[in-house]
Structure formats: structure tokens, C-alpha cells
Design an enzyme around this catalytic site. Structure first.
Site, PDB file in Angstrom:
ATOM      1  N   ARG A  73       1.057   9.240   7.862  1.00 34.56           N
ATOM      2  CA  ARG A  73       0.246  10.470   7.815  1.00 34.56           C
ATOM      3  C   ARG A  73       0.264  11.230   9.144  1.00 34.56           C
ATOM      4  O   ARG A  73      -0.187  12.369   9.193  1.00 34.56           O
ATOM      5  CB  ARG A  73      -1.184  10.156   7.392  1.00 34.56           C
ATOM      6  CG  ARG A  73      -1.293   9.720   5.933  1.00 34.56           C
ATOM      7  CD  ARG A  73      -2.741   9.617   5.462  1.00 34.56           C
ATOM      8  NE  ARG A  73      -2.828   9.462   4.023  1.00 34.56           N
ATOM      9  CZ  ARG A  73      -3.037   8.291   3.389  1.00 34.56           C
ATOM     10  NH1 ARG A  73      -3.169   7.184   4.092  1.00 34.56           N
ATOM     11  NH2 ARG A  73      -3.105   8.244   2.065  1.00 34.56           N
ATOM     12  N   HIS A 101       6.384  -0.124  10.239  1.00 30.55           N
ATOM     13  CA  HIS A 101       7.035  -0.726   9.063  1.00 30.55           C
ATOM     14  C   HIS A 101       8.198  -1.630   9.479  1.00 30.55           C
ATOM     15  O   HIS A 101       8.339  -2.743   8.978  1.00 30.55           O
ATOM     16  CB  HIS A 101       7.578   0.364   8.128  1.00 30.55           C
ATOM     17  CG  HIS A 101       6.523   1.204   7.471  1.00 30.55           C
ATOM     18  ND1 HIS A 101       6.381   2.544   7.721  1.00 30.55           N
ATOM     19  CD2 HIS A 101       5.566   0.911   6.557  1.00 30.55           C
ATOM     20  CE1 HIS A 101       5.399   3.048   6.987  1.00 30.55           C
ATOM     21  NE2 HIS A 101       4.878   2.070   6.272  1.00 30.55           N
ATOM     22  N   SER A 136       1.483   5.891  11.832  1.00 34.28           N
ATOM     23  CA  SER A 136       1.075   6.078  10.437  1.00 34.28           C
ATOM     24  C   SER A 136       1.981   7.128   9.816  1.00 34.28           C
ATOM     25  O   SER A 136       2.364   8.097  10.491  1.00 34.28           O
ATOM     26  CB  SER A 136      -0.381   6.572  10.395  1.00 34.28           C
ATOM     27  OG  SER A 136      -0.677   7.105   9.120  1.00 34.28           O
ATOM     28  N   GLN A 192      -7.795  -3.965   4.012  1.00 34.03           N
ATOM     29  CA  GLN A 192      -6.780  -4.281   2.993  1.00 34.03           C
ATOM     30  C   GLN A 192      -6.235  -5.694   3.195  1.00 34.03           C
ATOM     31  O   GLN A 192      -6.098  -6.468   2.238  1.00 34.03           O
ATOM     32  CB  GLN A 192      -5.649  -3.252   3.093  1.00 34.03           C
ATOM     33  CG  GLN A 192      -4.422  -3.600   2.290  1.00 34.03           C
ATOM     34  CD  GLN A 192      -3.401  -2.484   2.338  1.00 34.03           C
ATOM     35  OE1 GLN A 192      -3.561  -1.471   1.659  1.00 34.03           O
ATOM     36  NE2 GLN A 192      -2.348  -2.643   3.122  1.00 34.03           N
ATOM     37  N   GLN A 213      -3.990   3.952  -6.424  1.00 31.72           N
ATOM     38  CA  GLN A 213      -4.855   3.716  -5.262  1.00 31.72           C
ATOM     39  C   GLN A 213      -5.285   5.019  -4.594  1.00 31.72           C
ATOM     40  O   GLN A 213      -5.976   4.999  -3.583  1.00 31.72           O
ATOM     41  CB  GLN A 213      -4.191   2.772  -4.251  1.00 31.72           C
ATOM     42  CG  GLN A 213      -3.034   3.360  -3.466  1.00 31.72           C
ATOM     43  CD  GLN A 213      -2.363   2.323  -2.590  1.00 31.72           C
ATOM     44  OE1 GLN A 213      -1.763   1.357  -3.066  1.00 31.72           O
ATOM     45  NE2 GLN A 213      -2.478   2.487  -1.280  1.00 31.72           N
ATOM     46  N   GLY A 225       6.480   3.667   1.996  1.00 32.03           N
ATOM     47  CA  GLY A 225       7.615   4.435   2.501  1.00 32.03           C
ATOM     48  C   GLY A 225       7.286   5.359   3.650  1.00 32.03           C
ATOM     49  O   GLY A 225       6.238   5.271   4.268  1.00 32.03           O
ATOM     50  N   GLY A 262       0.058  -5.149   7.619  1.00 29.31           N
ATOM     51  CA  GLY A 262      -0.358  -4.733   8.954  1.00 29.31           C
ATOM     52  C   GLY A 262      -1.862  -4.830   9.145  1.00 29.31           C
ATOM     53  O   GLY A 262      -2.629  -4.559   8.231  1.00 29.31           O
TER      54      GLY A 262
HETATM   55  P1  AMP Z   1       1.898   1.961   4.178  1.00 28.49           P
HETATM   56  O1  AMP Z   1       3.313   2.340   3.901  1.00 28.49           O
HETATM   57  O2  AMP Z   1       1.184   2.928   5.065  1.00 28.49           O
HETATM   58  O3  AMP Z   1       1.134   1.592   2.937  1.00 28.49           O
HETATM   59  O4  AMP Z   1       1.971   0.632   5.042  1.00 28.49           O
HETATM   60  C1  AMP Z   1       2.721  -0.476   4.624  1.00 28.49           C
HETATM   61  C2  AMP Z   1       2.349  -1.649   5.489  1.00 28.49           C
HETATM   62  O5  AMP Z   1       2.612  -1.320   6.850  1.00 28.49           O
HETATM   63  C3  AMP Z   1       0.857  -2.021   5.399  1.00 28.49           C
HETATM   64  O6  AMP Z   1       0.731  -3.430   5.425  1.00 28.49           O
HETATM   65  C4  AMP Z   1       0.284  -1.399   6.649  1.00 28.49           C
HETATM   66  O7  AMP Z   1      -0.865  -2.075   7.133  1.00 28.49           O
HETATM   67  C5  AMP Z   1       1.442  -1.568   7.616  1.00 28.49           C
HETATM   68  N1  AMP Z   1       1.340  -0.603   8.716  1.00 28.49           N
HETATM   69  C6  AMP Z   1       1.254   0.741   8.616  1.00 28.49           C
HETATM   70  N2  AMP Z   1       1.148   1.281   9.867  1.00 28.49           N
HETATM   71  C7  AMP Z   1       1.153   0.258  10.740  1.00 28.49           C
HETATM   72  C8  AMP Z   1       1.050   0.145  12.148  1.00 28.49           C
HETATM   73  N3  AMP Z   1       0.926   1.215  12.927  1.00 28.49           N
HETATM   74  N4  AMP Z   1       1.077  -1.085  12.700  1.00 28.49           N
HETATM   75  C9  AMP Z   1       1.196  -2.197  11.922  1.00 28.49           C
HETATM   76  N5  AMP Z   1       1.291  -2.159  10.590  1.00 28.49           N
HETATM   77  C10 AMP Z   1       1.269  -0.957   9.997  1.00 28.49           C
END
Ligand code: AMP
Length: 288
Positions: free
Chosen positions: A187, A37, A185, A153, A61, A31, A147
């Protein structure tokens, strides 16, 4: 768009969808959506008839002292963004329905999880593979999109899917960046203006390493110390790792070649842990 909270209801929805002859693409997320995303959601939509996005801040995790409690959350905003991206179902379960009392089972992928984030975040990848395995069973997707930003991962999930005979196509999406290079990100929300300037050191470091490799440097050790020095010249940065790895088996490299990927983890301002990566010789011939 439907919002489904109950895992059993999610499976019933998927059964109906599959029964009607439609394919499903899954995008697992935690989220606080950004353009990274939504790009994954749109790519998913090109690979299947219906897109299911899971939104779950997966407690198992996160290690002790990590940011589980303060991880950014905004459900109404995420729901609107997912709806606008053409998502059919936002699957947002509660932790207690994913891990009821007495939950005892986990999935471990060995070796690929030994280095990089795996060695710095003990148990992290077991948490990731276990939740993704559960999501695969609950949602029954034909394909799933992840991603390349979380490169380790993606490699671990590809391996799990093959090793456990899941008939699911794992699709990688390139890293989505801000115009100035910062990898998107959730974050990044924690970064104030000065920290954000320092956070740019990650993508700049990747470009610097690509330039130095093009100039002929082949020693990973030499490049590692140059890149660490470059990042540390930015205020408030602490390098966790600067690793030159093979993009297929994630093994550390001493000599840089066409398959070498630079993976970075850096803490900014003492608390915001950021990761980024890039091939040293980017190009269609050596991409995964
Ligand atoms: P997260 O919500 O951060 O766990 O990310 C969910 C999915 O989005 C994961 O597969 C991440 O690798 C992907 N993701 C997050 N940030 C990026 C980004 N800047 N570019 C591409 N994929 C991303």
C-alpha cells in the site's frame, strides 16, 4: 519456477513433492512484492526443500468501501521477483476457483480477533483464516511463513493452526523496513511525497514510545495520548488505534511491561490505511 492457477493441480504438485520425500514451505501473499515478501520467501527456503508462494488478492477479507478493486497488482513483475527468490511454484488462483458459486463455509477464530484490526474491519479475519485454511489444504505445507507486520494476523493463524490440529509449523518473520524506518507495504505505492513523510510518523511513534518506556513511563493511557498527539502532528494523519497489548494474548494493557507491544493503525491522506507495531522493550528475551 512453475505458475499454477488451478487448486487441484496445485494439490497434485504437492502430492508428488511429498511423495518424493520433500518438504514444502508456503508463503501466502496478496502480491505486488517488495523486499518484505522476498525476505519471507528466502526464510521459507531455509525451512523446507521447496517454496510455494500463493498470490491471491482474497476478496472475502476486504470489507465494503475498502481497496479490493484498486489493490496494486503486477503479475509479470511478481513472477520475475518470485523466480529470482528461488520459489518453486507461484500459486495464483482465480477468485472463482477459490470461491465457486455456492461456497458456504468459513473459519472463525474468536477473541483474538475482537480488538485492533478485527473490530475496525468486521469479517476481515474470517476472510483471512478461511483463505489460509484453504491454502493449507490445497498446498499441504510442512511450514508456513507470515510477517510480524500483520501481528494480529500471525497470532490468529497460530491459534487456528493449533486449534484445528494442523501439523504445520508457523514461522514469524520480523518487520522489514526502509532505511528511514517505514515498514514495507504494498500500500506504500499509494503514498505521494508528502503522505510518505506523514507515513513515517508510525515508525517514529514506535521509537518514541520505546524511549518514553525506557525513561520510566508505565501508564498506557498517558503514552497513548502522547503517541496519538505525536502522530496527529503530521499532516493528513488520522489515528485509527494506538493500542498497548500483551504480545501473547493481545489483551489491552493498562500498565506497560516487558511483554507489551505497541500496535498502530493510521490512515494517511484520508485513504491509505497503514499498520505497524513494535515491542516497547525490544530484545531477544521478550520476543515471541
Ligand atoms: P500481503 O501481501 O501484504 O498480504 O503480505 C503477505 C505476507 O507478507 C504477510 O505475512 C505479511 O505479514 C508479510 N509482510 C508484508 N509486509 C511485510 C514487512 N514489511 N515485513 C515483514 N513481513 C511483511
Amino acid at each position: 519456477m512453475e505458475v499454477i492457477r488451478d487448486p487441484g493441480e496445485m494439490t497434485q504438485w504437492s502430492n508428488r513433492c511429498i511423495g518424493a520425500g520433500r518438504t514444502i514451505a508456503l508463503v501466502p501473499t496478496m502480491g505486488y512484492f517488495h523486499d518484505g515478501h522476498t525476505s519471507l520467501m528466502r526464510l521459507a527456503g531455509r525451512h523446507a526443500d521447496r517454496v510455494v508462494v500463493s498470490l491471491f488478492v482474497n476478496p472475502i477479507q476486504f470489507g465494503p468501501g475498502e481497496d479490493l478493486e484498486v489493490y496494486p497488482r503486477d503479475f509479470p513483475r511478481d513472477r520475475d521477483i518470485a523466480e529470482r527468490a528461488g520459489v518453486a511454484v507461484l500459486f495464483a488462483p482465480e477468485a472463482r476457483s477459490m470461491y465457486p458459486n455456492g461456497f458456504l463455509t468459513g473459519i472463525t477464530v474468536e477473541k483474538l480477533t475482537d480488538g485492533l484490526c478485527g473490530s475496525r474491519r468486521p469479517g476481515h479475519f474470517d476472510g483471512v483464516t478461511t483463505v489460509v485454511g484453504k491454502l493449507f489444504h490445497i498446498v499441504k505445507p510442512h511450514c508456513a511463513v507470515f510477517g510480524e507486520k500483520d501481528y494480529q494476523q500471525l497470532a490468529v493463524i497460530r491459534k487456528m493452526t493449533v486449534d484445528l490440529n494442523w501439523d504445520i509449523d508457523i514461522i514469524g518473520h520480523p518487520i522489514v523496513r526502509e532505511e528511514d524506518g517505514l515498514a514495507l507495504s504494498s500500500r506504500n505505492k499509494y503514498l505521494d511525497a508528502e503522505m510518505r513523510r506523514s507515513a513515517l510518523s508510525l515508525s517514529k511513534a514506535i521509537r518514541l514510545a520505546q524511549t518514553r518506556a525506557r525513561e520510566g513511563i508505565r501508564s498506557a493511557r498517558q503514552l497513548e495520548s502522547e503517541i496519538s498527539g505525536f502522530i496527529h502532528s503530521h499532516p493528513g494523519t488520522a489515528v485509527e488505534y494506538v493500542s498497548f497489548i500483551d504480545c501473547h494474548d493481545l489483551e489491552e494493557k493498562e500498565i506497560i511491561d516487558n511483554n507489551t507491544l505497541l500496535a498502530l493503525a493510521v490512515t494517511v491522506g484520508g485513504k491509505v490505511r497503514l499498520i505497524d507495531n513494535g515491542m516497547l522493550f525490544p530484545g531477544p528475551s521478550n520476543k515471541k
